[in-house]
Design an enzyme around this catalytic site. Structure first.
Site, PDB file in Angstrom:
ATOM      1  N   HIS A   1      55.216 -19.401 103.101  1.00 57.26           N
ATOM      2  CA  HIS A   1      55.146 -18.436 104.207  1.00 57.26           C
ATOM      3  C   HIS A   1      56.335 -18.604 105.149  1.00 57.26           C
ATOM      4  CE1 HIS A   1      52.887 -16.019 107.291  1.00 57.26           C
ATOM      5  NE2 HIS A   1      53.698 -16.702 108.092  1.00 57.26           N
ATOM      6  N   GLU A   2      56.604 -19.838 105.559  1.00 63.41           N
ATOM      7  CA  GLU A   2      57.691 -20.084 106.503  1.00 63.41           C
ATOM      8  C   GLU A   2      59.060 -19.827 105.878  1.00 63.41           C
ATOM      9  OE1 GLU A   2      57.301 -20.523 109.711  1.00 63.41           O
ATOM     10  OE2 GLU A   2      55.165 -20.296 109.291  1.00 63.41           O
TER      11      GLU A   2
END
Length: 288
Positions: free
Chosen positions: A42-43
């Site tokens: 996600h990051e």
């Protein structure tokens, strides 16, 4: 920031280290490793798009229930850039769903592990899209609201809305007996972050104004504001909309519809260069 400097930007919160240790001792380390992997994916979505637009990344803090990419670029760049950087995080969950599907077809991992990965991927996606600061959904909400409301007012409203949204969600979990230690920790984390952001809102606002002064050539949309000549330049700046360049009209003769026009940069120079935020617009007009 260069790619080789990326590992130095990642930081693991002590709470996550503690949960990894507990997971190892209790035999659930594999599940926690899956959670950490999804959070990293996600990051990396945010980071990839931020790299593309040459954003300055301070650090990425990984929590047990997500991550936060810290940068001073939010709300100082064009809205399209910010939308793309924010959306690239949630988009990564679609690739995770595809990977889970392929792994299930190939029988690479046990079924219960894939079910856990599917469940947490869904939870993390929905959690991050909640319209609450500092989640992706809260920042997307601000970008949307700031299209129709001046920057400062939009920022204050979103912070207040986020606070009451968290309180409301906590009450719902209590009423329906859904509350757990995990949900309480999440609520405490969100309320703490909202409180910190509320304390630094003036700094964020000034940083936004300074970025406007330095990068006013990025604004393509124009907006006219009609303001009283007795209004100070700092009060006039509170009416600035994100992503628009303003022309400020001061009425001289209302009956004849006569106005004096000031540029946005005139006000910003009065605030930052001349350090006269309380100068009235009529006084600024006479100087110019």
């Amino acid at each position: 920031m260069k790619v080789r400097d990326l590992p130095d930007r990642f930081h693991i919160h002590p709470l996550l280290w503690a949960m990894l240790l507990i997971g190892y001792l209790t035999g659930s380390f594999a599940e926690l490793l899956i959670i950490l992997t999804i959070v990293l994916i996600h990051e990396f979505g945010h980071l990839t798009m931020a790299f593309f637009f040459r954003w300055r990344i301070k650090k990425v803090m990984l929590w047990p229930f997500g991550g936060v990419m810290e940068t001073d670029e939010y709300y100082t760049r064009p809205s399209l850039e910010e939308y793309l950087v924010l959306l690239m995080g949630p988009v990564q969950h679609l690739w995770v769903y595809l990977a889970i599907h392929l792994l299930s077809i190939w029988n690479v991992l046990p079924g219960h592990i894939l079910e856990y990965a599917f469940m947490y991927n869904t939870y993390l996606l929905l959690f991050n899209l909640l319209p609450v600061w500092p989640l992706d959904g809260g920042k997307l909400l601000f970008l949307f609201v700031s299209t129709y409301v001046p920057f400062k007012k939009a920022y204050d409203h979103v912070m207040i809305f986020s606070f009451w949204m968290v309180i409301g969600l906590v009450l719902v979990t209590v009423i329906y007996h859904w509350s757990t230690l995990h949900t309480i920790l999440l609520a405490c984390f969100l309320l703490y972050e909202i409180r910190l952001e509320w304390k630094r809102k003036h700094f964020v606002y000034l940083r936004h104004l300074l970025a406007r002064l330095q990068n006013n050539n990025l604004f393509k949309q124009q907006k006219s504001l009609v303001v009283s000549p007795y209004t100070t330049v700092s009060e006039a700046a509170k009416g600035f909309y994100k992503g628009r360049y303003h022309t400020i009209h001061i009425p001289v003769d209302v009956e004849r519809k006569s106005f004096v026009a000031l540029e946005e940069t005139d006000c910003l120079h009065a605030i930052f260069t001349d350090q006269k935020p309380f100068l009235r617009l009529e006084q600024l007009a006479k100087k110019i």
